[in-house]
Scaffold this motif. Structure first.
Motif, mmCIF file in Angstrom:
data_model
loop_
_atom_site.group_PDB
_atom_site.id
_atom_site.type_symbol
_atom_site.label_atom_id
_atom_site.label_comp_id
_atom_site.label_asym_id
_atom_site.label_seq_id
_atom_site.Cartn_x
_atom_site.Cartn_y
_atom_site.Cartn_z
ATOM 1 N N THR A 46 0.842 -1.185 0.000
ATOM 2 C CA THR A 46 0.000 0.000 0.000
ATOM 3 C C THR A 46 0.881 1.240 0.000
ATOM 4 O O THR A 46 2.107 1.152 0.133
ATOM 5 N N LEU A 47 0.240 2.358 -0.188
ATOM 6 C CA LEU A 47 0.912 3.661 -0.162
ATOM 7 C C LEU A 47 0.298 4.512 0.928
ATOM 8 O O LEU A 47 -0.903 4.436 1.179
ATOM 9 N N ARG A 48 1.123 5.310 1.561
ATOM 10 C CA ARG A 48 0.619 6.381 2.429
ATOM 11 C C ARG A 48 1.466 7.607 2.132
ATOM 12 O O ARG A 48 2.670 7.607 2.374
ATOM 13 N N GLY A 49 0.829 8.608 1.559
ATOM 14 C CA GLY A 49 1.603 9.740 1.059
ATOM 15 C C GLY A 49 2.467 9.275 -0.086
ATOM 16 O O GLY A 49 1.977 8.659 -1.041
ATOM 17 N N SER A 50 3.751 9.523 0.002
ATOM 18 C CA SER A 50 4.672 9.103 -1.044
ATOM 19 C C SER A 50 5.476 7.866 -0.645
ATOM 20 O O SER A 50 6.432 7.491 -1.328
ATOM 21 N N SER A 51 5.093 7.241 0.447
ATOM 22 C CA SER A 51 5.849 6.093 0.961
ATOM 23 C C SER A 51 5.165 4.782 0.616
ATOM 24 O O SER A 51 3.941 4.669 0.700
ATOM 25 N N ASP A 52 5.995 3.807 0.223
ATOM 26 C CA ASP A 52 5.519 2.449 -0.037
ATOM 27 C C ASP A 52 5.647 1.604 1.220
ATOM 28 O O ASP A 52 6.637 1.725 1.950
#
Length: 115
Positions: free
Chosen positions: A97-103
């Motif tokens: 998943t992604l949160r913001g620009s982080s994987d």
């Protein structure tokens, strides 16, 4: 802290089925796109399927018609139903998943399909 925990891998004969599940925490699950990737020995990690918060889905050509991705927003889980499995589906499967620009990735679950 985002956590993704996969379950459901195993050994199955060609033509069989398996269902993978991924439990997510630390995100607003209903808003997040979720995906399944896989990595076979000696190969790059590849996208298998994705599902958006609005439940739009995408499948790699290699699994179309055989795999189905779904999500349960009440339980914060995403699943991958795999039917008509082939030996070439053998890989470690990862939830993403992604949160913001982080994987964010799960630890992976092994799927082995014997011929």
């Amino acid at each position: 802290q985002v956590q993704l925990v996969e379950s459901g891998g195993g050994l199955v004969q060609a033509g069989g089925s398996l269902r993978l599940s991924c439990a997510a925490s630390g995100i607003i699950f209903s808003n997040n796109p979720m995906g399944w990737y896989r990595q076979a020995p000696g190969k790059q990690r590849e996208l298998v399927a994705t599902i958006t918060g609005g439940r739009s889905t995408y499948y790699a050509d290699s699994v179309k018609g055989r795999f189905t991705i779904s999500r349960d927003n009440a339980k914060n889980t995403v699943s991958l139903q795999m039917n008509s499995l082939k030996p070439e589906d053998t890989a470690v499967y990862y939830c993403h998943t992604l949160r913001g620009s982080s994987d964010y990735w799960g630890q992976g679950t092994q799927v082995t399909v014997s011929s």
